[in-house]
Design a protein around this motif. Sequence first.
Motif, PDB file in Angstrom:
ATOM      1  N   LEU A 760      63.578  51.975  34.351  1.00 48.36           N
ATOM      2  CA  LEU A 760      62.582  52.475  33.407  1.00 48.36           C
ATOM      3  C   LEU A 760      61.486  51.420  33.232  1.00 48.36           C
ATOM      4  N   CYS A 761      60.262  51.825  33.425  1.00 51.61           N
ATOM      5  CA  CYS A 761      59.148  50.869  33.370  1.00 51.61           C
ATOM      6  C   CYS A 761      58.016  51.450  32.530  1.00 51.61           C
ATOM      7  N   LEU A 762      57.474  50.632  31.653  1.00 52.23           N
ATOM      8  CA  LEU A 762      56.306  51.016  30.856  1.00 52.23           C
ATOM      9  C   LEU A 762      55.058  50.521  31.588  1.00 52.23           C
ATOM     10  N   GLU A 763      54.339  51.435  32.211  1.00 50.62           N
ATOM     11  CA  GLU A 763      53.140  51.092  32.974  1.00 50.62           C
ATOM     12  C   GLU A 763      51.918  51.300  32.096  1.00 50.62           C
ATOM     13  N   LEU A 764      51.187  50.229  31.834  1.00 56.08           N
ATOM     14  CA  LEU A 764      50.003  50.297  30.977  1.00 56.08           C
ATOM     15  C   LEU A 764      48.766  49.921  31.761  1.00 56.08           C
ATOM     16  N   ALA A 765      47.639  50.500  31.354  1.00 53.40           N
ATOM     17  CA  ALA A 765      46.337  50.140  31.910  1.00 53.40           C
ATOM     18  C   ALA A 765      45.326  50.163  30.775  1.00 53.40           C
ATOM     19  N   THR A 766      44.212  49.497  30.971  1.00 57.53           N
ATOM     20  CA  THR A 766      43.223  49.379  29.889  1.00 57.53           C
ATOM     21  C   THR A 766      41.852  49.826  30.373  1.00 57.53           C
ATOM     22  N   MET A 767      41.043  50.251  29.412  1.00 62.63           N
ATOM     23  CA  MET A 767      39.647  50.594  29.661  1.00 62.63           C
ATOM     24  C   MET A 767      38.800  49.819  28.659  1.00 62.63           C
ATOM     25  N   GLY A 768      37.726  49.233  29.118  1.00 63.08           N
ATOM     26  CA  GLY A 768      36.917  48.387  28.244  1.00 63.08           C
ATOM     27  C   GLY A 768      37.254  46.924  28.489  1.00 63.08           C
ATOM     28  N   ASP A 769      36.840  46.084  27.572  1.00 63.06           N
ATOM     29  CA  ASP A 769      37.046  44.643  27.723  1.00 63.06           C
ATOM     30  C   ASP A 769      38.399  44.216  27.181  1.00 63.06           C
ATOM     31  N   LEU A 770      39.456  44.874  27.663  1.00 60.69           N
ATOM     32  CA  LEU A 770      40.829  44.522  27.330  1.00 60.69           C
ATOM     33  C   LEU A 770      41.547  44.160  28.626  1.00 60.69           C
ATOM     34  N   LYS A 771      42.473  43.220  28.549  1.00 61.84           N
ATOM     35  CA  LYS A 771      43.171  42.770  29.747  1.00 61.84           C
ATOM     36  C   LYS A 771      44.635  42.552  29.434  1.00 61.84           C
ATOM     37  N   LEU A 772      45.493  43.133  30.267  1.00 64.86           N
ATOM     38  CA  LEU A 772      46.932  42.938  30.119  1.00 64.86           C
ATOM     39  C   LEU A 772      47.307  41.520  30.545  1.00 64.86           C
ATOM     40  N   VAL A 773      48.019  40.816  29.675  1.00 64.45           N
ATOM     41  CA  VAL A 773      48.423  39.445  29.993  1.00 64.45           C
ATOM     42  C   VAL A 773      49.627  39.452  30.924  1.00 64.45           C
ATOM     43  N   GLU A 774      50.576  40.334  30.684  1.00 61.15           N
ATOM     44  CA  GLU A 774      51.775  40.403  31.523  1.00 61.15           C
ATOM     45  C   GLU A 774      52.241  41.849  31.591  1.00 61.15           C
ATOM     46  N   ARG A 775      52.853  42.180  32.695  1.00 61.54           N
ATOM     47  CA  ARG A 775      53.333  43.547  32.867  1.00 61.54           C
ATOM     48  C   ARG A 775      54.804  43.642  32.467  1.00 61.54           C
ATOM     49  N   PRO A 776      55.187  44.683  31.715  1.00 68.88           N
ATOM     50  CA  PRO A 776      56.596  44.838  31.326  1.00 68.88           C
ATOM     51  C   PRO A 776      57.494  45.041  32.553  1.00 68.88           C
ATOM     52  N   GLN A 777      58.753  44.636  32.422  1.00 64.45           N
ATOM     53  CA  GLN A 777      59.688  44.703  33.536  1.00 64.45           C
ATOM     54  C   GLN A 777      60.423  46.041  33.545  1.00 64.45           C
ATOM     55  N   ASN A 778      61.275  46.196  34.560  1.00 66.07           N
ATOM     56  CA  ASN A 778      62.132  47.380  34.647  1.00 66.07           C
ATOM     57  C   ASN A 778      63.374  47.196  33.783  1.00 66.07           C
ATOM     58  N   TYR A 779      63.821  48.300  33.196  1.00 64.60           N
ATOM     59  CA  TYR A 779      64.990  48.244  32.319  1.00 64.60           C
ATOM     60  C   TYR A 779      65.935  49.390  32.671  1.00 64.60           C
ATOM     61  N   THR A 780      67.176  49.228  32.281  1.00 64.62           N
ATOM     62  CA  THR A 780      68.168  50.303  32.389  1.00 64.62           C
ATOM     63  C   THR A 780      68.556  50.709  30.970  1.00 64.62           C
ATOM     64  N   ALA A 791      54.150  44.182  24.888  1.00 64.42           N
ATOM     65  CA  ALA A 791      53.059  43.994  25.842  1.00 64.42           C
ATOM     66  C   ALA A 791      51.935  43.254  25.139  1.00 64.42           C
ATOM     67  N   ASN A 792      51.452  42.179  25.761  1.00 61.60           N
ATOM     68  CA  ASN A 792      50.362  41.382  25.197  1.00 61.60           C
ATOM     69  C   ASN A 792      49.064  41.734  25.888  1.00 61.60           C
ATOM     70  N   ILE A 793      48.021  41.912  25.078  1.00 59.16           N
ATOM     71  CA  ILE A 793      46.700  42.289  25.598  1.00 59.16           C
ATOM     72  C   ILE A 793      45.665  41.344  25.021  1.00 59.16           C
ATOM     73  N   LYS A 794      44.761  40.885  25.864  1.00 59.35           N
ATOM     74  CA  LYS A 794      43.712  39.951  25.464  1.00 59.35           C
ATOM     75  C   LYS A 794      42.406  40.713  25.285  1.00 59.35           C
ATOM     76  N   VAL A 795      41.707  40.418  24.182  1.00 63.59           N
ATOM     77  CA  VAL A 795      40.414  41.036  23.902  1.00 63.59           C
ATOM     78  C   VAL A 795      39.318  40.050  24.301  1.00 63.59           C
ATOM     79  N   SER A 796      38.369  40.512  25.108  1.00 63.98           N
ATOM     80  CA  SER A 796      37.300  39.607  25.557  1.00 63.98           C
ATOM     81  C   SER A 796      35.948  39.942  24.974  1.00 63.98           C
ATOM     82  N   SER A 797      35.810  41.043  24.245  1.00 66.75           N
ATOM     83  CA  SER A 797      34.533  41.343  23.586  1.00 66.75           C
ATOM     84  C   SER A 797      34.799  42.281  22.427  1.00 66.75           C
ATOM     85  N   THR A 798      33.765  42.518  21.637  1.00 67.96           N
ATOM     86  CA  THR A 798      33.915  43.342  20.429  1.00 67.96           C
ATOM     87  C   THR A 798      33.520  44.789  20.693  1.00 67.96           C
TER      88      THR A 798
END
Length: 952
Positions: A760-780, A791-798
């Motif tokens: 089981l994997c949580l696949e995330l993507a972003t639109m805008g000035d957001l960036k995923l810091v790390e991708r979640p792993q697979n789980y059972t 999930a950690n996301i970095k904001v680069s603009s307002t």
Amino acid sequence: MEKSCTLLLHFDKGTPAIANEIKEALEGNDVVAKIDALKKAIMLLLNGESIPQLFITVIRYVLPSEDHTVQKLLLFYLEIIEKTDSRGKVLPEMILICQNLRNNLQHPNEYIRGVTLRFLCRLNETEIIEPLIPSILTNLEHRHPFVRRNAVLAVMSVYKLPQGEQLLDSAPEIIEKLLFAEQDPSTKRNAFLMLFHCAQDRAINYLFSNIDKINDWGEQLQMVVLELIRKVCRTNKGEKGKYIKIIISLLNVPSTAVIYECASTLVSLSSAPTAIRAAASTYCQLLLSQSDNNVKLIVLDRLNELKTSNREVMVEMVMDVLRALSSPNLDIRRKTIDIALELITPRNIDEVVMMLKKEVVKTQSGEHEKNGEYRQMLVQAIHTCAIKFPEVASTVVHLLMDFLGDSNVASAMDVVVFVREIIETNPKLRVSIITRLLDTFYQIRAARVCSCALWIIGEYCLSLSEVESGIATIKQCLGDLPFYTVSEEGEGQDASKTTPHVTTSSVSMSSRRPAILADGTYATQSAALETAMSPPTLVQGSLSSMGNLRSLILSGDFFLGAVVACTLTKLILRLEEVQSSKVEVNKATTQALLIMVSMLQLGQSSVLAHPIDSDSHDRIVLCIRLLCNTGDEIRKIWLESCRESFVKMLADKQRRETEEIKAKAQISNAQPDDLIDFYHLKSRKGMSQLELEDEVQDDLKRATGEFTKDADDANKLNRILQLTGFSDPVYAEAYVTVHHYDIVLDVTVINRTKETLQNLCLELATMGDLKLVERPQNYTLAPESSKQIKANIKVSSTETGVIFGNIVYETSSNVLERTVIVLNDIHIDIMDYISPANCADVAFRAMWAEFEWENKVAVSTVIQDEREFLNHIIKSTNMKCLTPPSALEGDCGFLAANLYAKSAFGEDALVNVSIEKQTDGKLSGYIRIRSKTQGIALSLGDKITLKQKGGV
């Protein structure tokens, strides 16, 4: 699937190496070429490239090398290659490296042993590590500390593996024996760290058996001790007291890093006044002893946190905090003053003000270029002190009035605003302030300061002598009349035909430009004087000893001229009340009228580049009419209503400040069913004073709800977002935490089926000035179980951003088929990471002038009539005019208006039009556009098209 990486290297993709070249270099006998080839191979593999058959080449030609650099790079290569197959089994060829690793662990050179042990710390394959365990344990007794310290880390990493306790069940006992006998500080630190993570009871036992020697331990070991204390006290709060004693004893060690951590640990663990006082004293000591400005700022942040939670203790330390003003850095000084201002009390106010006065005097030396800005901060601080404690105003007001003529206009403005407030709130000081102000008025060189000082003179000169002195001071600063002669007017006309107008170098003037008002709309101002002025060269004649008012008026500042006219009018009206001689009153009235008429003549002459604006003209004319025909109603308005408005403004300001203080002072209460401990019924046997204080403070915090005030469950529920439907086989919801420029998604995933979900994997993507810091792993996920995924996301603009994604999983019944559940979008609004704050009008306008908040579009059009151009804009864009038609025209040839528009995205925008007619009859100027986030596009027919970034 992306995998974890323990090695990061910069890779230049400009000239990628060829696999054949790398193999040839590795097979050769040139050691330098081998080193270069190994580096290229490692960088290619780290960046996802594949080099087939390279492993066999490395085993044959690189493994036997005796060069230390080659051996180190070989270990890096072995670290990054794939060691298992798709089923997780170790590849058969990996057995080839085991014998080499064993040889390295028995190598006569300690460097080879040490780097090999460090390599083993990053291995997770049990099959490779198991045959090496006897060699690892042998290295614990090596003569060189470099080998021993890495051997301890290798033992810890092996013990922390999933089957580590079976592989090395006696590791804690072995390390504990080593720790008692070891003398090397780094090895002792690593050994204690191993016990801390793997056998906490043994670490605590060692700590208390050597409690008398803690202060002699090395800095690294002391830091691990503090980490252990924090962990133990969080899990077992009942034993805090004995650990706090250890922390306080460590406050005396020479290492600044250790005493900083001690202070932080004390604050986090205890609320006892003794502990807080020790931590605050340590912070103040670091503030003075450290030269690094970043360290000082961090320490000031810690002191600021202490001030919020333990104000009573911090009040005692205010003078120690103020000693940080010796630093030349403005950020440190500003933060220091902010902390001190919230700690002033009737007991320490005199000391604080005395310190601030000494600092003000020091700024006169002129050694630092930012002395003016620092002096402005000090003036504002003294102002705050005087408002909170009016009795100290008399000790500072006369000193600050020496800076009314400061070259830093912002500092001088703060002084005059301070004087204006003090003269109203302290009636006993009015006479001395007025006398001092009249004596120093000629030194004021800035128009804004002059305007405020003139208002004070007009309102607070009450006695006959004060009124006469006020009139005489203004006349002296204006100089002899008239302001120009007929010959100078002729010369001015000739000069205007041949050369452009001249302004003084230090007065920044603009003929017409919009100013932003407090409500966000625009207004037109005819001149802006931002810096101190110097004697102008505009008017010919002997002006070397020209008065300040005369210089500013001759520079074209007719707004100041209107202020002079109003001040003279108030003084004449008050003279009529206090002067019994009508002759003297008439004489003074005649002189005031002559001054006003002279200013009007100057404004309408060709001597100056720009004529007087209509607002100032009307104001001066009103003053002339008033002096020629005075009525009781008008007299009351001029002499009483202005002061009453100012008093109301001060009262409203005081009310708002009082409300803010009350809002901050709100105390959270405990819940009705919370546990209450009765302190007097507790046993005090064996408890020190510090432990007793700590128990009492904990009880008080628990009773007043301070332990639970941060856990606002209602607010947390509002921030939970549902990601899937209730009927989906996997239910998911996210709790969104926004902290400055970091967004943390805490996603709860629940398996609602009766089957086990694999991969089981949580696949995330972003639109805008957001960036995923790390991708979640697979789980059972077991049937009907749940999992927390972060999930950690970095904001680069307002800008507004969107997070979207899927949950992908396989079922135990059908492994080959992957099921995808589409998640609801998460919208990250700009308001989520913008926190409200207060900003004074003066600071807001200063920031508005400093930053480019708006788009400014130049206008050039063949339309020659201002009204026609404005009507054309309104009709072409369907905008709404916010300014009444009667207020559109400033004077002949100039137009300004505020328009309301809708942007391309439907949001509100404010448009300001400032148009001026040139000598050739054409219109020129600017159209300023302000909208919230997106753009605005206005099409004005064939004449002009306005576009802003983001518009369509």
